[in-house]
Design an enzyme around this catalytic site. Structure first.
Site, PDB file in Angstrom:
ATOM      1  N   SER A 170       0.839  -1.200   0.000  1.00 36.06           N
ATOM      2  CA  SER A 170       0.000   0.000   0.000  1.00 36.06           C
ATOM      3  C   SER A 170       0.876   1.252   0.000  1.00 36.06           C
ATOM      4  O   SER A 170       2.061   1.191   0.305  1.00 36.06           O
ATOM      5  CB  SER A 170      -0.890   0.005   1.252  1.00 36.06           C
ATOM      6  OG  SER A 170      -1.612  -1.205   1.354  1.00 36.06           O
ATOM      7  N   GLU A 189      -0.462  -5.653   5.966  1.00 34.23           N
ATOM      8  CA  GLU A 189       0.868  -5.602   5.354  1.00 34.23           C
ATOM      9  C   GLU A 189       1.816  -6.586   6.031  1.00 34.23           C
ATOM     10  O   GLU A 189       2.603  -7.273   5.361  1.00 34.23           O
ATOM     11  CB  GLU A 189       1.427  -4.182   5.429  1.00 34.23           C
ATOM     12  CG  GLU A 189       0.726  -3.207   4.498  1.00 34.23           C
ATOM     13  CD  GLU A 189       1.121  -1.766   4.745  1.00 34.23           C
ATOM     14  OE1 GLU A 189       0.892  -0.937   3.845  1.00 34.23           O
ATOM     15  OE2 GLU A 189       1.631  -1.459   5.834  1.00 34.23           O
TER      16      GLU A 189
END
Length: 278
Positions: free
Chosen positions: A34, A124
């Site tokens: 991201s 993540e």
């Protein structure tokens, strides 16, 4: 060309270089991170797809709502982490993703990183931990000697909304020589700079109240100055009940690409790994 445009161009070049090096026809499963730099990685993936230079059945694992949209917009197949088989069941370590390419808020000399400025560090870290390789991409402003040297917004800590204030108070009781329970502190070096951390509940923009993550949780941004021992700090914060994930990624990245101020790019490895090769 303005310096800002040069930085953006260098970020794009760094993302392209990382994708070109690590994502080819043999990569079957790719983790897509991201952040602003990852947008350029998605752009390069789309180009490679049009050139038929990607695996025909490439699966992309998103780390956030943003990255899932990037995957879909590029015409690539998105997959949930739990739907993936283990790559090598006979291996001593678990991995279901060939490589993950992700951004970072700050990267130190050993490639420890602070992530979570965009609030996606739980997913993540899940994706990074399931990857054979984690490659970071960022601009020169994120390249530091130690964590906390340039990034002054604190370590993002995802917490349960049920007791965020209690968690905040517990985090602010930490001291630099704190260690996980059972570890000796008498001769311990300071893990961070401040006398005590300062934890702030992250507030939303254009919405009243706090930021709510993709997972329905709150984020405390925990400032502690320079972080001298990222692993110790990560472990300490993680031990507080109600903490879901910490935005410190200790010894997870294998490589980092940076876009420089003059438009050039640089690839860096952990300093300790470089010394082993000398």
């Amino acid at each position: 060309m303005s310096s800002l445009n040069l930085v953006e161009q260098s970020k794009r070049s760094a993302a392209f270089a990382a994708v070109d090096k690590h994502v080819g026809p043999t990569v079957r499963v790719l983790g897509v991170g991201s952040g602003s730099t990852v947008v350029y990685a998605a752009e390069r993936l789309l180009e490679l797809k049009r050139l038929n230079k990607l695996h025909p059945e490439l699966l992309c694992v998103p780390t956030s709502f943003q990255s899932k949209q990037l995957i879909v917009d590029a015409g690539l197949r998105a997959s949930d982490l739990d739907d993936l088989p283990e790559l090598d069941p006979g291996s001593g370590s678990f991995a279901s993703i060939d490589v993950t390419i992700d951004g970072a808020d700050e990267v130190d000399a050993e490639l420890n990183a602070i992530k979570g400025g965009g609030g996606a560090h739980l997913r993540e870290k899940l994706v990074a931990a399931a990857s054979r390789k984690l490659v970071l991409i960022a601009d020169y402003r994120k390249d530091s000697e130690v964590l906390g040297e340039k990034w002054d917004k604190g370590v993002p800590v995802e917490v349960s909304p049920l007791a965020w204030s209690t968690i905040k108070r517990q985090l602010e009781r930490m001291v630099p020589k704190s260690r996980v329970q059972g570890a000796s502190t008498a001769d311990a070096a300071a893990a961070f700079e401040f006398k005590h951390p300062i934890a702030v509940l992250r507030q939303a923009v254009r919405k009243a109240g706090p930021v709510v993550t993709d997972n329905g949780n709150f984020i405390l941004d925990v400032s502690m100055g320079k972080i001298y021992d990222p692993l110790a700090v990560e472990q300490l914060i993680k031990m507080v009940p109600g903490v879901i994930e910490v935005g410190i990624f200790s010894s997870m990245a294998t490589e980092a690409w940076f876009g420089n101020e003059d438009g050039s790019i640089a690839c860096r490895f952990a300093r300790s790994e470089m010394k082993k090769q000398e």
